[in-house]
Scaffold this active site. Structure first.
Site, mmCIF file in Angstrom:
data_model
loop_
_atom_site.group_PDB
_atom_site.id
_atom_site.type_symbol
_atom_site.label_atom_id
_atom_site.label_comp_id
_atom_site.label_asym_id
_atom_site.label_seq_id
_atom_site.Cartn_x
_atom_site.Cartn_y
_atom_site.Cartn_z
ATOM 1 C CE1 TYR A 1 -26.463 40.268 38.022
ATOM 2 C CE2 TYR A 1 -24.379 40.803 36.941
ATOM 3 C CZ TYR A 1 -25.074 40.198 37.974
ATOM 4 O OH TYR A 1 -24.388 39.549 38.971
ATOM 5 C CE LYS B 1 -25.547 41.761 41.374
ATOM 6 N NZ LYS B 1 -25.834 41.355 42.769
ATOM 7 C CG ASP C 1 -40.003 37.933 45.986
ATOM 8 O OD1 ASP C 1 -38.931 38.573 45.872
ATOM 9 O OD2 ASP C 1 -40.840 37.847 45.075
HETATM 10 N N1 LIG Z 1 -22.096 33.681 39.650
HETATM 11 C C1 LIG Z 1 -21.387 34.748 39.262
HETATM 12 O O1 LIG Z 1 -20.543 34.677 38.338
HETATM 13 C C2 LIG Z 1 -21.577 36.059 39.948
HETATM 14 C C3 LIG Z 1 -20.658 37.093 39.681
HETATM 15 C C4 LIG Z 1 -20.809 38.319 40.309
HETATM 16 C C5 LIG Z 1 -21.863 38.514 41.188
HETATM 17 N N2 LIG Z 1 -22.739 37.502 41.426
HETATM 18 C C6 LIG Z 1 -23.820 37.764 42.368
HETATM 19 O O2 LIG Z 1 -23.752 36.841 43.417
HETATM 20 C C7 LIG Z 1 -25.052 36.639 43.956
HETATM 21 C C8 LIG Z 1 -25.348 35.149 44.018
HETATM 22 O O3 LIG Z 1 -25.322 34.638 42.708
HETATM 23 P P1 LIG Z 1 -25.084 33.107 42.385
HETATM 24 O O4 LIG Z 1 -24.171 33.065 41.237
HETATM 25 O O5 LIG Z 1 -24.775 32.351 43.611
HETATM 26 O O6 LIG Z 1 -26.530 32.729 41.801
HETATM 27 P P2 LIG Z 1 -27.574 31.568 42.147
HETATM 28 O O7 LIG Z 1 -28.631 31.684 41.116
HETATM 29 O O8 LIG Z 1 -26.877 30.282 42.333
HETATM 30 O O9 LIG Z 1 -28.136 32.042 43.569
HETATM 31 C C9 LIG Z 1 -28.965 33.154 43.713
HETATM 32 C C10 LIG Z 1 -29.932 32.891 44.844
HETATM 33 O O10 LIG Z 1 -30.760 34.048 45.011
HETATM 34 C C11 LIG Z 1 -32.090 33.604 45.190
HETATM 35 N N3 LIG Z 1 -33.047 34.617 44.767
HETATM 36 C C12 LIG Z 1 -33.178 35.166 43.539
HETATM 37 N N4 LIG Z 1 -34.211 36.023 43.526
HETATM 38 C C13 LIG Z 1 -34.733 36.025 44.778
HETATM 39 C C14 LIG Z 1 -35.812 36.703 45.383
HETATM 40 N N5 LIG Z 1 -36.581 37.551 44.686
HETATM 41 N N6 LIG Z 1 -36.066 36.467 46.685
HETATM 42 C C15 LIG Z 1 -35.309 35.586 47.384
HETATM 43 N N7 LIG Z 1 -34.290 34.910 46.872
HETATM 44 C C16 LIG Z 1 -33.996 35.133 45.573
HETATM 45 C C17 LIG Z 1 -32.207 32.362 44.297
HETATM 46 O O11 LIG Z 1 -33.315 31.534 44.651
HETATM 47 C C18 LIG Z 1 -30.865 31.696 44.539
HETATM 48 O O12 LIG Z 1 -30.895 30.832 45.643
HETATM 49 C C19 LIG Z 1 -26.005 37.423 43.057
HETATM 50 O O13 LIG Z 1 -26.283 38.667 43.657
HETATM 51 C C20 LIG Z 1 -25.204 37.605 41.786
HETATM 52 O O14 LIG Z 1 -25.608 38.748 41.068
HETATM 53 C C21 LIG Z 1 -22.622 36.282 40.839
#
Ligand SMILES: NC(=O)c1ccc[n+]([C@@H]2O[C@H](COP(=O)([O-])OP(=O)(O)OC[C@H]3O[C@@H](n4cnc5c(N)ncnc54)[C@H](O)[C@@H]3O)[C@@H](O)[C@H]2O)c1
Length: 250
Positions: A154, A158, A63
């Site tokens: 959120y 960021k 985590d």
């Molecule tokens: N999807 C989007 O549109 C988007 C846009 C901008 C930024 N992001 C950022 O990109 C990153 C990845 O997002 P995503 O869309 O692939 O989401 P996702 O939910 O598919 O993946 C996120 C991953 O982080 C892991 N995670 C969350 N909390 C955790 C913790 N406490 N300890 C360990 N692992 C943890 C989850 O298990 C998951 O595997 C994030 O930081 C998100 O904020 C996503």
């Protein structure tokens, strides 16, 4: 391309979405990837997708909001791979928080994963990253610099990741370690497809209007940007945000 041969990469959030795609992209270019996530099943899924004959993916459940678990994960990564050349912080969480419903629990949850997790991983990995070639890529978001309704908490996390990365880049410049924040726009992942992302009682018309000119990204498109930022091709890039948002800021 084999830009990551003999390169040891520590990557968080590797069980899903952008992190999974980035782990696979970096390993397919020859990297040894130490993949961290809180989901063991998801990590096994990621490792199972790696075609034979490419790099390696080691998996580790932790985590990222737990300081002790992060310290242990980083030292295990260094031990397993014989060092750490690149850190990629992808793990992140989202909650929709209209301001009248925002709770302190929401703030603590979002900041503990998105900001504290990223910062502690950086602190610990910097004990191992080599001067001259070490790289940190931190995934922020276009919402760090672009306002959207119902997402202020959120977005604040960021914005913090972005500001943290710019100052860390400055602090690490004497070691010639690069720190690059990557800010995706909307990406098709489980994070954005969750049904509670935009609850039915909110006016979501704004989100229907703001489609980026290039539409929604695939995780692989962001993985390509992360791989570029981490690679020697980006050797002169530090302390500068890469916004991969399909033109939504135009
Ligand atoms: N999807 C989007 O549109 C988007 C846009 C901008 C930024 N992001 C950022 O990109 C990153 C990845 O997002 P995503 O869309 O692939 O989401 P996702 O939910 O598919 O993946 C996120 C991953 O982080 C892991 N995670 C969350 N909390 C955790 C913790 N406490 N300890 C360990 N692992 C943890 C989850 O298990 C998951 O595997 C994030 O930081 C998100 O904020 C996503």
């Amino acid at each position: 391309m084999n830009r990551f041969e003999d390169t040891a990469v520590l990557l968080t959030g590797a069980a899903s979405g952008i992190g999974r795609a980035a782990a696979l992209r970096l390993a397919s270019e020859g990297a040894a990837v130490f993949a961290v996530d809180r989901s063991g099943d998801g990590l096994r899924g990621t490792a199972g997708l790696l075609p034979p004959g490419t790099g390696r993916i080691h998996t580790h459940v932790a985590d990222v909001s737990d300081e002790g678990a992060v310290v242990a994960a980083v030292s295990r990564a260094a031990e397993t791979m014989g060092g750490i050349d690149v850190l990629v912080n992808v793990a992140g969480v989202h909650r929709t928080t209209p301001i009248d419903r925002l709770t302190v629990d929401d703030l603590r949850f979002l900041f503990s994963v998105n900001v504290v997790g990223t910062a502690v991983f950086c602190r610990e990995a910097l004990r191992h990253l080599p001067d001259g070639t070490g790289v940190i890529v931190n995934v922020a978001s276009s919402s760090a610099t672009h306002g959207n309704p119902f997402t202020s908490a959120y977005s604040a996390t960021k914005g913090a990741v972005l500001a943290f990365s710019l100052s860390l880049a400055s602090e690490m410049s004497h070691r010639r370690i690069r720190v690059v924040p990557v800010s995706p726009g909307t990406v098709a992942t489980p994070l954005t497809s969750r049904s509670d992302m935009l609850p039915a009682d909110l006016d979501t018309s704004y989100y229907r209007r703001i489609r980026a000119p290039f539409g929604t990204a695939d995780p692989q498109q962001i993985a390509g940007v992360i791989a570029f930022a981490a690679s020697p091709d980006a050797g002169y890039l530090t302390g500068a945000e890469i916004r991969a948002d399909g033109g939504s800021h135009i």
